[in-house]
Design an enzyme around this catalytic site. Sequence first.
Site, mmCIF file in Angstrom:
data_model
loop_
_atom_site.group_PDB
_atom_site.id
_atom_site.type_symbol
_atom_site.label_atom_id
_atom_site.label_comp_id
_atom_site.label_asym_id
_atom_site.label_seq_id
_atom_site.Cartn_x
_atom_site.Cartn_y
_atom_site.Cartn_z
ATOM 1 N N SER A 149 0.834 -1.193 0.000
ATOM 2 C CA SER A 149 0.000 0.000 0.000
ATOM 3 C C SER A 149 0.881 1.260 0.000
ATOM 4 C CB SER A 149 -0.956 -0.036 1.195
ATOM 5 O OG SER A 149 -1.924 0.973 1.117
ATOM 6 N N ASP A 302 -10.322 -3.962 -5.173
ATOM 7 C CA ASP A 302 -9.689 -2.974 -4.299
ATOM 8 C C ASP A 302 -9.948 -1.574 -4.845
ATOM 9 O OD1 ASP A 302 -8.107 -1.415 -2.695
ATOM 10 O OD2 ASP A 302 -6.258 -2.553 -3.026
ATOM 11 N N HIS A 329 -8.141 -4.791 -0.520
ATOM 12 C CA HIS A 329 -6.837 -4.206 -0.219
ATOM 13 C C HIS A 329 -5.995 -5.074 0.709
ATOM 14 C CE1 HIS A 329 -4.278 -0.711 -0.612
ATOM 15 N NE2 HIS A 329 -4.094 -0.659 0.698
#
Length: 368
Positions: A149, A302, A329
């Site tokens: 991320s 996501d 995610h």
Amino acid sequence: MSLYVRGRPVDADIDAIVGQHGFAVETHTTTTEDGHILTLHRIVGVNGVRAGAPVVYCHHGLMTNSELWVLGDATERCLPFKLVAEGYDVWLGNNRGNKYSNTHARWDLEDKEYWDFSIDEFARYDIPASIGYILQLTGETVLKYVGFSQGSSQLFASLAMNRELNGKIQHFTAISPVLVPQRLTHPVVAPLMLNPHYIEYIFGPKALLPFVPTVNSWLPSGLFNKVIDVSLQVLFQWNGINIPQSQKQVGYPHLYSTSSVKSVIHWFQIIRDQQFQLFNNTQSYNTSNIDTEVLLIYGDADCLVNIEKTCESLQSCKVETVRCPSYEHMDTLWAKDVENRVFNVILDKYRDIDGGREAIKSSGSLFL
């Protein structure tokens, strides 16, 4: 080996978590050019670390810390342990402001100046300092980087700012890569896109939600897990159906760590303008400076990942993509089948780079 958690594991630190899996942690510190003291964690197997072993550096996402990488509900569901078993020298980084990197050469946590940082500072100072320390200590000239991320965003930004850093990254694996997230549509969040600085009016100029660990320790684990599930559903429409309850029980209590309000404001600016840009829109990160090889692993459910826009921004380098159907995610770290769909993909890629499992495990001859 499965990790069984009895009671509330909120206060367990990374040494205890890693120890339950039969590994140990070395703790190292490095200081950035602007005075933040960062903690690095090195994962050590039963035979120590072999000198000359290829290095892998893993960096966590927004408002988490190095524990994120070792929170699998079984040893084989933690990427660092699989990498160590393969023969790699594995390091985990920490951003300024989180529970492991919360000191400064001049400022205290109570000082507003301490929290005056965003993605720009992560990219300009933290990532180069961490990578530089590891390479100097190990004597290696390059390492492999795995970012989750925002951990991937920080390296994208750092490589864009610092062309020399590209030469130190042998390969870059971006898991759930966030470059320009899609717009958030929740009626409470969407108005903040108009002026992201409203976030500072609501939460102040320092740390965002510093009371969360205290609330975590007060609430029964089942209730806290429910709060997390509902929050993720409301904010991002994530259902979490691919993540086992056993994984949530292990992972959720350690999911949150402090960061600055300013770093969240920065993300809202990026989302509003749909540009991967520096704080306060001064200019876009020059991603044409990025020339390291990149592997993007993402879930097609996501909402934070815009894979088309990400690939468009990386035309100056070799890019491979791996799509995980139905993944959200967090699934790229915690889904029930993550070992086969994500971790083994990374290991296979590294074997291709390094000449196979035996070549990796036989590199070097001395233990540190």
